[in-house]
Design an enzyme around this catalytic site. Structure first.
Site, mmCIF file in Angstrom:
data_model
loop_
_atom_site.group_PDB
_atom_site.id
_atom_site.type_symbol
_atom_site.label_atom_id
_atom_site.label_comp_id
_atom_site.label_asym_id
_atom_site.label_seq_id
_atom_site.Cartn_x
_atom_site.Cartn_y
_atom_site.Cartn_z
ATOM 1 N N HIS A 1 0.843 -1.283 -0.101
ATOM 2 C CA HIS A 1 -0.090 -0.053 0.126
ATOM 3 C C HIS A 1 0.953 1.232 0.004
ATOM 4 O O HIS A 1 0.614 2.159 -0.893
ATOM 5 C CB HIS A 1 -0.907 -0.082 1.261
ATOM 6 C CG HIS A 1 -1.759 1.214 1.342
ATOM 7 N ND1 HIS A 1 -3.124 1.113 1.236
ATOM 8 C CD2 HIS A 1 -1.605 2.433 1.713
ATOM 9 C CE1 HIS A 1 -3.576 2.347 1.336
ATOM 10 N NE2 HIS A 1 -2.420 3.062 2.041
ATOM 11 N N GLU A 2 1.837 1.167 0.924
ATOM 12 C CA GLU A 2 2.831 2.413 1.024
ATOM 13 C C GLU A 2 3.708 2.555 -0.278
ATOM 14 O O GLU A 2 3.968 3.535 -0.886
ATOM 15 C CB GLU A 2 3.448 2.545 2.271
ATOM 16 C CG GLU A 2 2.630 2.556 3.583
ATOM 17 C CD GLU A 2 1.610 3.528 3.490
ATOM 18 O OE1 GLU A 2 1.961 4.755 3.384
ATOM 19 O OE2 GLU A 2 0.573 3.170 4.095
ATOM 20 N N HIS B 1 1.615 4.256 -2.794
ATOM 21 C CA HIS B 1 1.550 5.603 -2.694
ATOM 22 C C HIS B 1 3.047 6.257 -3.289
ATOM 23 O O HIS B 1 2.886 7.430 -3.815
ATOM 24 C CB HIS B 1 1.663 6.026 -1.284
ATOM 25 C CG HIS B 1 0.324 6.060 -0.595
ATOM 26 N ND1 HIS B 1 -0.896 6.624 -1.246
ATOM 27 C CD2 HIS B 1 -0.138 5.470 0.567
ATOM 28 C CE1 HIS B 1 -1.850 6.505 -0.501
ATOM 29 N NE2 HIS B 1 -1.389 5.845 0.661
ATOM 30 N N GLU C 1 -6.058 6.770 -1.223
ATOM 31 C CA GLU C 1 -6.207 5.345 -0.380
ATOM 32 C C GLU C 1 -6.683 4.195 -1.021
ATOM 33 O O GLU C 1 -6.345 3.050 -0.658
ATOM 34 C CB GLU C 1 -7.033 5.696 1.278
ATOM 35 C CG GLU C 1 -6.063 6.761 2.058
ATOM 36 C CD GLU C 1 -4.810 6.438 2.091
ATOM 37 O OE1 GLU C 1 -4.439 5.168 2.533
ATOM 38 O OE2 GLU C 1 -3.907 7.254 2.165
#
Length: 358
Positions: free
Chosen positions: A137-138, A141, A188
């Site tokens: 997930h990060e 980003h 997100e």
């Protein structure tokens, strides 16, 4: 730095060479990013703003008061990070820090180079595969450039807040912040998709979101029941509940966890996800040719589909009004077209026009 291609994941997972972040970005997130990337002179603005931000101070703060992940410290996180960068074909592995904080959280920040920070509360809460989805997930980003654009936008927002004394300034600022937070929430959802591409384990992603909502009590929770909550939330009660939902979500930077779980499951069952897993996805070297107009069109279509398919009472009302307006407009158009062609429409506006007398 060691060669990334030597860092093979601990179990066999598909890798996505040259994948563009556009492959997994939510349409609303993607349209904003494509537009920002195409702004003429944006790089100059970026450099000017970066010199005004305390990024160096932030890096020194984490270096001095957190634990930097490496092959000597939190090695399992280091391996996950390298796995994630290998799978998403990220050229440079970002630095990661573990910060003492009982609140489970993770973030990706920084202008020149992204930094990933995870809290001890999160590390202690999640198992290995759940944590892998968070790391992915990060990294998602970082690949999307969210850390860069978020930092810039937050800086501009804080600058604008200082000017809120100008007449009507506060109202305008609230509108800017509301729009910015809406983008954050969609980003997100994009990063959740990146986490799934990295972990390639939907159940682990679901478990992680459930733990964020209910803590380390999986034996007391059920995925189907958790997703049912999202459906019940969407369905709501009446228009009053719809208004309350809007007010509840406006100040948040993240969507509610049940909504994130439902959105991720929906995407995992989509043709878009399957095409990525089959190796058909936009490449990074094509980003410069991406159409901002097409991205906006996809974003508008996504919001329209949300309104059309939602069970929320207020959105159903909006959809019904829009549909009714379209019906009225169609009838008026038919009426005028019939008159223009020499016909007259019936009084009720329906049915074929009677032929005019000769």
């Amino acid at each position: 730095m060691p060669e990334l291609n030597k860092n093979v994941p601990s179990r066999e997972r598909r890798r996505f060479p040259g994948i563009s972040s556009r492959a997994y970005e939510h349409p609303a997130d993607r349209s904003a990013l494509v537009s920002l990337r195409k702004l003429t002179g944006f790089d100059k603005v970026f450099k000017a703003i970066s010199g005004m931000l305390p990024e160096r101070s932030l890096r020194l703060l984490f270096l001095s008061d957190s634990v930097r992940v490496s092959d000597q410290q939190f090695q399992h996180l280091h391996d996950m990070l390298r796995d994630a960068c290998y799978i998403l074909d990220l050229d440079k592995v970002p630095q990661m820090y573990v910060k003492q904080d009982p609140q489970p959280n993770a973030m990706c920040i920084g202008m020149d180079e992204p930094i990933i920070v995870v809290t001890t509360g999160l590390v202690e809460l999640l198992d290995e595969e759940e944590m892998r989805a968070v790391v992915g997930h990060e990294v998602g980003h970082a690949l999307s450039g969210h850390s860069v654009y978020r930092t810039i936008m937050l800086f501009l927002t804080n600058l604008a807040l200082a000017l809120a004394w100008i007449p009507l300034g506060a109202l305008a600022i609230r509108a800017i912040i509301a729009a910015l937070l809406e983008w954050f929430r969609k980003s997100e959802l994009s990063a959740d998709r990146a986490g799934l591409l990295v972990g390639q384990d939907l159940e682990a992603s679901m478990r992680g979101l459930m733990k964020l909502a209910g803590g380390n009590h999986l034996h007391e929770m059920n995925v189907d029941a958790f997703l049912q909550q999202a459906e019940e939330y969407d369905r709501g009660g009446d228009v009053r509940d719809s208004v309350l939902k809007i007010l509840n979500v406006l100040p948040r930077s993240h969507p509610f966890t049940t909504i994130r779980a439902a959105e991720l499951k929906k995407w995992s069952e989509s043709r878009d996800y399957q095409r990525i897993m089959d190796g058909h996805y936009p490449r990074r070297d094509e980003d410069k040719d991406a159409s901002a107009r097409e991205s906006f069109r996809e974003s508008a279509s996504s919001y329209a589909d949300t309104v059309k398919n939602s069970k929320d009472p207020l959105l159903r009302l909006v959809n019904d009004i829009a549909g009714g307006t379209a019906d009225i407009g169609g009838k008026l158009r038919d009426r005028f077209n019939n008159r223009g062609s020499g016909g007259s429409a019936p009084a009720d506006g329906s049915g074929p026009a009677d032929p005019s007398p000769n």
